[in-house]
Each structure stands twice: as C-alpha cells, then as structure tokens.
Scaffold this active site. Structure first.
Site, PDB file in Angstrom:
ATOM      1  N   CYS A   8       0.805  -0.588  -0.057  1.00  0.00           N
ATOM      2  CA  CYS A   8      -0.024  -0.005   0.300  1.00  0.00           C
ATOM      3  C   CYS A   8       0.603   1.390   0.057  1.00  0.00           C
ATOM      4  O   CYS A   8       2.221   1.228  -0.268  1.00  0.00           O
ATOM      5  CB  CYS A   8      -0.823   0.614   1.937  1.00  0.00           C
ATOM      6  SG  CYS A   8      -0.118   0.552   2.429  1.00  0.00           S
ATOM      7  N   ASN A  11       2.617   1.708   4.181  1.00  0.00           N
ATOM      8  CA  ASN A  11       2.578   0.188   4.828  1.00  0.00           C
ATOM      9  C   ASN A  11       2.739   0.086   6.439  1.00  0.00           C
ATOM     10  O   ASN A  11       2.761  -0.430   7.216  1.00  0.00           O
ATOM     11  CB  ASN A  11       4.227  -0.200   4.870  1.00  0.00           C
ATOM     12  CG  ASN A  11       4.188  -2.025   4.787  1.00  0.00           C
ATOM     13  OD1 ASN A  11       5.471  -1.771   5.559  1.00  0.00           O
ATOM     14  ND2 ASN A  11       3.815  -2.529   5.433  1.00  0.00           N
ATOM     15  N   CYS A  13      -1.499   0.478   6.924  1.00  0.00           N
ATOM     16  CA  CYS A  13      -3.119   0.145   7.040  1.00  0.00           C
ATOM     17  C   CYS A  13      -3.769  -0.884   6.053  1.00  0.00           C
ATOM     18  O   CYS A  13      -3.147  -2.387   7.454  1.00  0.00           O
ATOM     19  CB  CYS A  13      -3.693   1.410   7.383  1.00  0.00           C
ATOM     20  SG  CYS A  13      -3.177   2.401   8.102  1.00  0.00           S
ATOM     21  N   SER A  15      -1.760  -2.851   3.603  1.00  0.00           N
ATOM     22  CA  SER A  15      -0.947  -3.924   3.950  1.00  0.00           C
ATOM     23  C   SER A  15      -0.458  -4.949   4.990  1.00  0.00           C
ATOM     24  O   SER A  15      -0.195  -6.023   4.982  1.00  0.00           O
ATOM     25  CB  SER A  15       0.434  -3.472   3.053  1.00  0.00           C
ATOM     26  OG  SER A  15       1.156  -2.216   3.327  1.00  0.00           O
ATOM     27  N   ASP A 124      -8.102   3.149   1.468  1.00  0.00           N
ATOM     28  CA  ASP A 124      -7.468   3.746   2.446  1.00  0.00           C
ATOM     29  C   ASP A 124      -8.257   4.273   3.636  1.00  0.00           C
ATOM     30  O   ASP A 124      -8.842   5.800   3.729  1.00  0.00           O
ATOM     31  CB  ASP A 124      -6.572   4.651   2.313  1.00  0.00           C
ATOM     32  CG  ASP A 124      -4.796   4.841   3.076  1.00  0.00           C
ATOM     33  OD1 ASP A 124      -5.250   4.744   4.169  1.00  0.00           O
ATOM     34  OD2 ASP A 124      -4.378   5.294   2.933  1.00  0.00           O
TER      35      ASP A 124
END
Length: 157
Positions: A8, A11, A13, A15, A124
């Site tokens: 993401c 790194n 949230c 992923s 996100d």
C-alpha cells in the site's frame, strides 16, 4: 515455496492488515512452510514504524496480531524475490509498475482482482473512522482466501 508481498502507500494500514490476515489463514491451513509473506509501502513515510494502532486494534478483534510487523518501502529488488506482489489500489500498482523490471515473471496486480468482490481497490482507512478499518478487514479476508486458493492450486500442479 511461494512468496507474497502486499503493498500500500505507507505500509501501516492496508498492507500490514493483509499481511497479518493472510499469514493467519496460511497458518490455519497448515501451509506456513510453503508460503513466505511480507508487506511494504510505495512511500518511505513510515519506515520502521509498527502498523497504525487503529488497524492493529481492528485486526486483533478478529484474532489477527500485527504487533511484530514494521513498515518498509518496496524496492526493485523485491521483484527478484516475490512471486506475487499485490497492490492495494491502482495508484500503488502504478508506482510498483514504475520500478518493476521488464523480465519480472511473477504476478503483479491488484489484490482484490483475484477475488469475486465487486470492489477492485482496498480503500485507505487512514483518514476515516473505525468502520473503514473493519471494511478493509472484510475485503482482505475474502481476497486472502482467493489468493491462497490460487497459490495452493499452483503448488499442487
């Protein structure tokens, strides 16, 4: 052995959530000796940091511990190591494509595209409330099942 990298932006949230959920599923299916898992971000904003406390808390409510994970940035060398590089959204997929060697033979794509979900991007949750982190977990759980089914089929060819 198959190697999977979830990616993401930062790194912290999406992923690491995918990393933890997928790791738990791999362990439950008794495949930990066959699958290596990592996560990274396309940006270096949070290198060395643990996952966002909200992501970690939401995951822990579902029995997934993210406490051992630390953010790192995705690099071109990852393409020499990972068989599956799974981006959380189109922006991160584009960033990964920009560093992907022309001879990469693995799978580079959107994580949710392997599932039957209508959504193709993991949103996100960083600037939202708790419901966003739960939604990410819902999506990641479904996509993780699909990815592991694909890996299992490849390993049994």
């Amino acid at each position: 052995m198959k190697r999977v990298l979830f990616v993401c932006l930062g790194n912290i949230c999406r992923s690491p959530t995918a990393h933890g959920v997928f790791r738990s599923l791999v362990e439950r299916r008794g495949m930990a000796h066959l699958v290596e898992i990592d996560s990274a971000g396309t940006a270096a904003y949070h290198v060395g940091n643990p996952p966002d406390h909200r992501a970690a808390a939401a995951a822990l409510k579902r029995g997934v511990d993210l406490s051992d994970l630390r953010a790192r940035q995705a690099v071109a060398a990852d393409f020499a190591h990972y068989d599956f590089i799974m981006a959380m959204d189109n922006e991160n997929l584009s960033e990964l494509k920009s560093i992907c060697p022309a001879d990469y033979k693995g799978h580079l794509g959107l994580f949710l595209a392997l599932s039957s979900l209508a959504e193709r991007e993991v949103p996100d949750p960083y600037y939202g409330g708790p419901a966003g982190f739960d939604h990410v977990l819902d999506l990641v759980e479904v996509a993780s099942e699909a990815l592991l089914d694909r890996i299992a089929a490849e390993l049994h060819k």
